[in-house]
Design an enzyme around this catalytic site. Structure first.
Site, mmCIF file in Angstrom:
data_model
loop_
_atom_site.group_PDB
_atom_site.id
_atom_site.type_symbol
_atom_site.label_atom_id
_atom_site.label_comp_id
_atom_site.label_asym_id
_atom_site.label_seq_id
_atom_site.Cartn_x
_atom_site.Cartn_y
_atom_site.Cartn_z
ATOM 1 C CB CYS A 84 -0.952 -0.025 1.475
ATOM 2 S SG CYS A 84 -0.179 0.048 2.791
ATOM 3 C CB CYS A 87 4.589 -0.449 1.779
ATOM 4 S SG CYS A 87 3.656 -1.372 2.563
ATOM 5 C CG ASP A 489 25.351 28.055 -31.365
ATOM 6 O OD1 ASP A 489 25.798 29.192 -31.544
ATOM 7 O OD2 ASP A 489 25.989 26.969 -31.172
#
Length: 802
Positions: A84, A87, A489
């Site tokens: 769950c 945990c 660039d």
């Protein structure tokens, strides 16, 4: 449950007591309030278990699942024993308390964990032992193991679906005769017998097939985050409990067939959605399978097959035709074509020879090659792409978070409306008040609303990755559609970033091919970048070559002096005055033989093949194009004129680039920055979306919002198109989902939708959303010019697909 106020109470074992003391001393007592199921039983690790975990500290063992990150190391783990959300809560907080842990997060759905730690402060095995001592398991994540887990989950889903389907058929067989009075004058004893049989049929459906709905609903309620599972579990639970009560204590109506039908259609819809998401590439397991587990290592005149993780930098491996590279490396012998579709999206094989860098996941096509290993395991480029995919799929963009909030609000409203509907019909004296309430709970489940955004984003991400554009952030696809200015660039972005021979002007009596062969014969003795231009040309034998740094090369050919270099060096060597060209561009090299000038060779970087068309397409869509470069202004102006760039600025420092981007942003522009160097990082950080070229440095790619894996600028257009199409699909899905729910709710509340039809309608609504989103993953005609002959060049070689 142990009492935190009495730590001296009795425990079932020393392991339980150790874990309880750990939780209590670390102030994590809330774990017992959050958990929804008993945690796994802790146990003391045996010496063999500890030794096995200690082995994972070895660098060779970590190559497959550990990668260096800023501040430490990152490991991908598979956690077992999670029952769950509590945990996960316990694990994350327990690990965070350990010295050296930078971050630890667990994904509840996949049970995968991302652990970042400092090797100077702790070792990996200590952290894994801490996880095991809590009663969970932790192991290195591997794609094939994840694939097996997915298959096991798929088998479980099919079994749940079969149980629900069989239960639906059997319960309908028991209910239909009563509904249509096919058996007249049925005695109360037979009616009760039918109810008991229906209870037996429905119980495994509720306990087994509907279990995911209940567990998810309990988790959502405890976390105070309402999702679609809450009304579904409520409807199934109420219908089953009411029917069981009537069966035991008597009453008028049972709903066992509705319970089974709810569960079956809901499970069927969720199964179809899961399969669609799996096929759409929601997991990176399929991509990870491109990296083989074994390789053929060369040992002198012999060879041996070894595990890929055993390879070291500097090892030499042999790749036969049809085999896949397991490492990144450089070709040291042989010449072949490699299919790099898994990395770049380029479907045509590309020619590679000695000196070329190759990457894990590439498939050798024609001839055996020998490769020197550069990077292995988690350091390969393919592993980096997998980590980026994991990250982008775990991040939720703004529109997805908004959809979740809407779904949560909708669920909370439905949970309020449903009992009001029941009260209203009960007060009106309706016999089917409970049926109507069930229909309201089921038909208004916002499954389609929750699926509208993530399914579309997943499909679009898969499509772009196949083409060669990799979104690396959750917001990338969402933001791309707003772009109205793209700043490029120059070197390595609009240009290829390497020198090429652009032309040869003959001024003597030697033919062009002879000139090129002599130049290659001289330059093969140089390590200057200019020498790379002549690497693929058949070279004449030139003896006694001398390198005059910064000037040129001299040598002897057939008893004659041969000189190549800049104009001033040639003039000094030949005592001849050379008239420079009218328009200087690039690098001028001159070649002289026996004191006589023979040719001028023009060398320069060149624009990418698709740059001109990409710029024109962007401008046709009212997207402004800008070039910012630190290069000299005359070269920038020439490239800008060749491409038709709207605005070009040369000689710009990184600070100048960032200032210009900020000025554009202050003017209301939505900016994309495309670059490839470390000097582009400041300006990329100042853009709404930053894109790195596939040849960019690792740090630049790490900071970017997207990566052009194959370096194709035309993919920028397709990425913008995909963003806009994704928005359109999401809007369609949201309108459908909201429209369906707003229409279905009053119809169900009016008693016009029976429970079985509510389940079918809700499932079909979700399926419509999923199928609509999957259209994004389909390639449009013409997106790949497979029927057009293409030439892929590398250096001076050309390979024409035959």
């Amino acid at each position: 449950m142990p009492d935190p106020d009495h730590p001296d109470q009795a425990f079932c074992c020393h392991g339980c007591q150790a874990v309880f003391n750990t939780i209590h001393l670390e102030g994590l007592d809330s774990f017992y309030q959050f958990r929804t199921a008993p945690a796994v039983t802790p146990r003391s690790l045996s010496p063999a278990d500890v030794e096995r975990l200690r082995e994972l500290d070895h660098p060779a063992a970590q190559e497959a699942f550990v990668a260096p990150v800023k501040g430490g190391q990152e490991a991908q783990l598979l956690i077992g024993g999670i029952t769950c959300a509590a945990c996960i809560w316990l694990l994350e907080r327990h690990l965070a308390a350990h010295s050296g842990v930078i971050s630890f997060t667990v994904n509840h759905t996949t049970q995968r964990a991302r652990l970042v730690w400092s090797p100077e402060e702790t070792c990996l095995s200590d952290l894994l032992i801490a996880i095991h001592e809590l009663g969970y398991t932790a192991s290195p994540y591997h794609a094939d193991e994840a694939e097996q887990a997915l298959k096991a989950e798929n088998r479980t889903a099919i079994i749940r679906l079969l149980v629900a389907g069989i239960g639906t058929m059997q319960s309908m067989m028991l209910a239909v005769p009563l509904y249509f009075e096919m058996i007249s004058e049925l005695s109360p004893e037979f009616i009760q017998l039918f109810r008991w049989f229906s209870l037996l049929v429905a119980t495994p459906v509720v306990v087994y097939s509907a279990r995911p709905f209940f567990s998810n609903a309990i988790r959502d309620v405890r976390s105070r985050h309402l999702t679609m599972d809450v009304p579904v579990a409520t409807a199934i639970g109420l219908a089953y409990a009411a029917s069981a009560w009537v069966t035991f204590f008597g009453g008028d109506e049972v709903y066992f067939e509705s319970v089974c039908m709810f569960t079956f259609f809901l499970s069927l819809g969720r199964f179809i959605e899961a399969r669609a998401r799996y096929r759409a590439g929601l997991t990176g397991a399929a991509l990870g399978s491109y990296q083989p587990r074994v390789a053929t290592r060369i040992l002198g005149s012999d060879s041996e097959v070894v595990a890929a993780h055993q390879l070291k930098t500097g090892d030499r491996i042999r790749i036969k035709p049809g085999e896949t590279l397991a490492v990144d490396g450089v070709i040291v012998a042989g010449h072949s074509t490699l299919n790099e579709a898994a990395l770049t999206g380029e479907y045509l094989p590309e020619s590679h020879g000695v000196g070329d860098e190759v990457f894990a996941g590439s498939i050798n096509g024609e001839s055996p090659i020998e490769v020197e290993v550069l990077r292995t395991g988690s350091r390969t480029r393919l592993s980096g792409i997998l980590r980026i995919l994991d990250r982008v799929q775990s991040e939720k963009p703004r529109i997805a978070r908004m959809a979740d909030r809407i779904a949560g609000v909708f669920v909370s409203r439905v949970l309020v409306i449903a009992p009001l509907v029941w009260i209203g019909w009960w007060l009106a004296g309706a016999d089917n008040a409970f049926d109507i309430t069930l229909s309201v709970l089921v038909v208004t489940c916002p499954c389609a609303l929750s699926l509208a955004t993530p399914t579309a984003l997943t499909s679009a991400t898969l499509k772009l990755r196949k083409l060669g554009f990799l979104p690396t952030r959750g917001h990338t696809l969402e933001t791309l559609g707003d772009i109205d200015t793209i700043v490029f660039d120059k070197t390595g972005t609009l240009t290829e970033g390497r020198l090429h021979l652009l032309g040869v002007t003959l001024v003597g009596d030697l033919p062009e091919q002879q000139i090129l062969s002599l130049a290659a014969g001289l330059e093969q003795h140089s390590e200057h970048p200019i020498a790379e231009v002549f690497r693929g040309i058949k070279a004449e034998t030139v003896d006694g070559v001398s390198n005059h740094l910064g000037q040129g090369l001299t040598g002897q050919w057939r008893g004659k002096s041969v000189v190549i270099g800049h104009r001033a060096f040639i003039e000094t060597s030949t005592r001849t005055e050379i008239t420079p060209p009218d328009q200087a561009q690039g690098i001028d090299l001159w070649l002289a033989v026996d004191g006589k000038v023979q040719a001028r060779l023009l060398i320069d970087d060149r624009v990418r093949a698709d740059a001109v068309e990409t710029v024109r397409t962007l401008q046709s869509r009212n997207i402004k194009t800008v070039m910012l470069s630190g290069d000299r202004s005359n070269h920038v102006a020439r490239i800008a004129a060749e491409l038709g760039i709207d605005e070009a600025i040369g000689g710009a420092s990184p600070e100048d680039k960032l200032a210009h981007l900020q000025a554009l942003a202050d003017g209301g522009k939505k900016i994309m920055m495309v670059g490839d160097g470390l000097n582009d990082l400041p300006s990329m950080a100042g853009a709404a979306v930053s894109v790195a070229m596939g040849s960019a440095t690792d740090l630049t790619q790490l900071r970017a919002d997207g990566i052009l894996l194959g370096g194709k600028l035309e993919l920028l257009v397709q990425a913008i198109d995909a963003s806009q199409e994704t928005r359109r699909i999401i809007r369609q899905n949201m309108m459908w989902a909201l429209g369906y729910n707003l229409l279905a709710l009053p119809l169900a509340a009016a008693g016009l939708v029976p429970p079985w039809l509510a389940a079918i309608g809700m499932s079909l609504s979700s399926l419509v959303v999923v199928l609509n989103a999957l259209r994004l993953s389909q390639e449009k005609p013409g997106s790949r010019t497979q029927n057009q002959p293409q030439t892929i060049s590398r250096g001076q070689e050309e390979v024409k697909p035959g």
